[in-house]
Design an enzyme around this catalytic site. Structure first.
Site, PDB file in Angstrom:
ATOM      1  N   LYS A 159     -39.860  -6.448   5.483  1.00 34.58           N
ATOM      2  CA  LYS A 159     -39.992  -6.253   6.931  1.00 34.58           C
ATOM      3  C   LYS A 159     -41.439  -5.876   7.216  1.00 34.58           C
ATOM      4  O   LYS A 159     -41.916  -4.827   6.785  1.00 34.58           O
ATOM      5  CB  LYS A 159     -39.039  -5.161   7.420  1.00 34.58           C
ATOM      6  CG  LYS A 159     -39.144  -4.924   8.923  1.00 34.58           C
ATOM      7  CD  LYS A 159     -38.119  -3.914   9.393  1.00 34.58           C
ATOM      8  CE  LYS A 159     -38.216  -3.709  10.892  1.00 34.58           C
ATOM      9  NZ  LYS A 159     -37.222  -2.741  11.382  1.00 34.58           N
ATOM     10  N   ASP A 181     -30.361   4.002  17.933  1.00 34.96           N
ATOM     11  CA  ASP A 181     -30.199   2.626  18.400  1.00 34.96           C
ATOM     12  C   ASP A 181     -28.987   1.985  17.731  1.00 34.96           C
ATOM     13  O   ASP A 181     -29.064   0.872  17.212  1.00 34.96           O
ATOM     14  CB  ASP A 181     -31.457   1.813  18.120  1.00 34.96           C
ATOM     15  CG  ASP A 181     -31.474   0.491  18.923  1.00 34.96           C
ATOM     16  OD1 ASP A 181     -30.766   0.415  19.952  1.00 34.96           O
ATOM     17  OD2 ASP A 181     -32.171  -0.445  18.504  1.00 34.96           O
TER      18      ASP A 181
END
Length: 835
Positions: free
Chosen positions: A3, A94
């Site tokens: 990532k 989240d």
């Protein structure tokens, strides 16, 4: 998987710091349901995280689940991941379907702690507190408030709602509408979208989605435990398995597909191996049969020839009995014609009863009275209502009769241990825990035997094991259900024997290795038995019930149980309690009432089921003379404690669905003119009208003012205080909850308060009429004039009045309306219970 920090934000120190914070947070976590972060690397101008590669897809692709159990299973895994993160001080912030991966094996992996905020870390930007995905965000997160692990719990509730329905609980056509819905509106009722959904799951989601973080689950551990309990309530274990027979079709195949038997084929050596395998198999069968027979013989079976007989009782009002070890004698508390309670002793053949005590205690407000005969039959342990309080005293008296000797000030559900050396009873360990204590018969050497950390109120009952080393216990849960558990008092090891999600009343551990208990499992309240080590439950009684208190003789052959039906009818009297007249004669239980301000109408709640638990109750209204009855509420609900508004146009009441926990009780307002359904205002346990537009609501431990037109509740006074403003507006009656009787008058002009009564018992305060009524432990009704606080004993009697919450008065004070509660009981004996 790698990532990378995106090029467009790589130059921002703030975004770079956030990325590194994510890496730091995620790398600290090691859990099978969290995507593993191996480290952070830099290659040239790039910064990236080295992550676990997951084959599969996101949770989004699976929503909604056709089977709610599958959704709950995945939710538990997500919850476990969040529990681990929260234990490390990390808040995800989240949680949504796109941030949960499902592996090829169907396991959940929570990902993207990119918004994670380490506990105690510096907030990166002012706006960082409001980042997230709007539909899942908690109200405090949207409003830029402090975010903690309870914000994740809110998002988790949203996610589970979506997993079950495919929809979000809060809706809006645009961002502003969504924000308003989350902050101000109640979520959609998932129970209407999925009518068959477990009440535990329904309540779980409702509690996760509370606006105030203090009203949600306070830890992810508690939330996960509740979800796991819902799985236990719905799971069922198959006790039968398909048996392969020669030529039979494989399990699940169509009969036409069954294999056709062919000629036997013999290969060299196969005959010898066959004989060997056959001998081994035969031996296994013999051993298995022997084990089966030994195991089977250890668990007694019910005797199909058992006999039932109703014992002829000289009383109609009595409570839980005790049984002598040989099963020949019964002792029980009963009320005489004047309503005074004493102990009585009689043979199980019925007939005359011998009075044992001469306490003449007043009528108890609840079913707290009981009796237990010592193992040697010489003494009786019993509870009696004291003359100066409500919670019963624990006493011992000779079986021959005499003066009872008090050995403890307060105790409930008390029983001798098997050798008579100690007495066990239910008591309060501290402010938050209850359990079983024991003392010696002389009241000394008090000690705690067992602490029930999951206590949630309900029925109190336990039973010693025959060897005295364990107890069987009724554990009550927040959804108003209860289960049977056993506890080894030496090792504190617990074992749950039932998983029915029903209501239990009384338990008795027999000498035959079976535990007998009263349960609503069949729909009616009947008596069941289960092996002490767990296993299949068997039903003993099958009538309409309710079959409650249970006692078994030492040899396990005789069982005594108590049937009880509570009846409540409305009576009226003049303002002094005389000139009594009965208005209703229903064979049901009227539980609460109120009189309209003009004195013309009476509203009341009536339970539609009998037994120690009412599955439904509804509101009714009738003329003050008893005519013109009509039903006001309908459906699957428990509605009670109605109160007319000062202008007589509305009725406020409290309500909840059957088996919902106490903290799910809501306050409703109903327009008695008709044409609209009741409106839910807020959560709460009690209400009083302040004026025709506003209600005082008590939602433990706080009191609020609530506008019936809508709007957020406004807290008044401190926690654990209930405030009832009087009609004049200057004075307020203040009661402190949980601190014993404490009724004060607060002068709003001077700010000073004074105690007007510290008497024990129940008070009914009628602010609009500036009067209060009090029922003393001796059964006398007192009237207090407010605000001065002067009192007067009413000369009349109020039969069956156990609580001044069951009383109301007309505006002119000339007529009192009250509920006369009666208990109809009988004793039934079963002979030859087991084979």
């Amino acid at each position: 998987a790698l990532k990378f920090l995106p090029e467009r934000v790589k130059q921002s120190d703030t975004e770079k710091a956030r990325f590194l914070q994510e890496a730091k947070a995620a790398a600290a976590l090691n859990h099978p349901n969290i995507c593993t972060i191996h480290g952070v690397e830099e290659g040239g101008a790039s910064i990236f995280m080295v992550m676990e590669y997951i084959e599969g897809g996101t949770l989004r692709e699976k929503i909604p689940y056709a089977n709610p159990d599958d959704a709950v299973t995945i939710a538990v895994q997500i919850g476990e991941a969040l529990r681990e993160a929260h234990s490390k001080g990390i808040v995800h912030r989240d949680i949504k379907a796109d941030n949960v991966m499902l592996t090829s094996r169907g396991e959940a992996k929570v990902m993207d702690f990119g918004l994670a905020k380490l506990k105690g870390s510096l907030k990166l930007t002012k706006t960082s507190s409001t980042v997230g995905t709007l539909g899942y965000m908690a109200p405090e997160q949207i409003q830029g408030g402090e975010v903690d692990h309870r914000s994740d719990i809110f998002s988790f509730g949203v996610l589970l709602f979506e997993m079950l329905t495919g929809k979000l609980p809060f809706r809006g056509e645009h961002e502003a509408a969504m924000v308003y819905s989350i902050v101000n509106e109640e979520p959609q009722d998932i129970g209407t979208l999925l009518p068959g959904l477990s009440p535990i799951v329904v309540n779980f989601i409702q509690r996760c989605l509370e606006k105030d973080p203090a009203d949600r689950y306070q830890t992810m551990q508690d939330a996960v435990s509740e979800l796991r309990r819902s799985q236990k309530k719905t799971s069922r274990v198959s006790r039968t398995h398909p048996v392969d027979r020669p030529g039979a079709a494989p399990a699940g195949s169509h009969p036409a597909e069954a294999p056709v038997p062919g000629p036997a084929v013999t290969t060299p050596g196969s005959r010898g191996r066959g004989l060997l395998y056959g001998s081994i198999a035969a031996g296994i069968v013999v051993i298995a049969a022997a084990v089966f027979m030994l195991t089977r013989s250890s668990v007694p079976e019910l005797n199909p020839a058992m006999t039932f007989r109703t014992i002829q009782m000289p009383f109609t009002v009595f409570q839980y009995p005790g049984l002598s070890g040989d099963g020949k004698y019964i002792v029980f508390p009963a009320a005489d014609a004047e309503g005074k309670w004493d102990l009585y002793w009689m043979h199980n053949a019925g007939g005359d009863a011998r009075r044992v005590t001469f306490d003449s205690a007043p009528a108890p407000p609840n079913r707290w009275l009981g009796a237990d005969i010592s193992p040697d039959g010489s003494q009786i342990l019993y509870t009696r209502t004291p003359k100066t309080g409500w919670i019963p005293e624990l006493c011992v008296v000779s079986s021959n009769g005499g003066v009872g000797r008090k050995i403890l000030d307060t105790a409930i559900a008390a029983y001798w241990n098997p050798d008579g050396s100690r007495i066990g009873y239910f008591g309060q360990v501290d402010q938050n825990h209850r359990g079983v204590f024991s003392i010696k018969p002389d009241g000394t050497d008090k000690r705690v035997e067992f602490v029930d950390t999951a206590f949630n109120g309900g029925n109190f009952s336990f039973s010693w094991s025959p060897d005295g080393h364990s107890i069987a216990w009724i554990r009550n849960f927040s959804d108003r259900t209860s289960e049977l558990i056993t506890v080894d008092l030496r090792t504190h090891e617990e074992k749950q024997l039932t998983h029915d999600g029903k209501n239990l009343d009384e338990v008795y551990w027999t000498s035959r290795g079976m535990i007998v208990f009263s349960s609503s499992k069949s729909g009616n309240t009947n008596i069941w038995a289960v092996p002490e080590d767990g296993g299949e439950e068997v039903q003993i009684t099958k009538g309409a019930g309710p079959d409650l208190g249970v006692n078994v003789s030492n040899d396990g052959n005789i069982l005594l149980y108590y049937q009880n039906q509570n009846i409540g009818n409305i009576w009226t009297s003049n303002g002094e309690g005389t000139n009594l007249r009965q208005l209703t004669s229903d064979d049901q239980n009227i539980t609460s009432l109120c009189v309209s301000p003009d004195g013309r109408m009476i509203a009341y709640s009536m339970a539609s089921e009998q037994g120690f638990v009412s599955t439904q109750s509804h509101l009714y209204m009738m003329d003050r003379d008893g005519g013109g009855r009509r039903q006001l509420t309908f459906g699957n609900e428990v509605a009670d404690y109605p109160l007319f508004s000062p202008d007589g146009k509305h009725i406020g009441f409290r309500g909840h669905r059957p088996l919902e926990p106490d903290d799910s009780t809501r306050i409703y307002v109903l327009d008695i003119g008709g044409g609209s359904a009741p409106r839910a205002l807020c959560f709460g346990r009690d209400l009083r009208w302040i004026d025709e537009d506003e209600i005082m609501v008590w939602d433990p431990p706080r009191s609020f003012r609530v506008k019936i037109a809508g709007g957020a509740p406004v807290q008044i006074l401190q926690d654990s205080l209930v405030a009832l403003p009087l009609r004049d507006g200057r004075y307020t009656v203040v009661s402190r909850i949980g601190a014993g009787p404490n009724m004060s008058i607060l002068d709003g002009k001077t700010g000073k308060s004074r105690l007007f009564s510290d008497a024990p018992g129940y008070f009914m305060v009628l602010p609009a009429y500036q009067v209060a009524y009090h029922l003393t432990p001796g059964g006398v009704v007192q009237r207090f004039a407010l605000p001065e606080g002067s009192s007067k004993d009413l000369p009349g009697s109020f039969p069956g009045l156990t609580n001044t919450r069951l009383l109301d008065v007309t505006a002119d004070g000339r007529q009192i309306v009250f509920i006369n509660r009666q208990s109809r009981g009988k004793l039934v004996m079963i002979d030859n219970l087991f084979e």
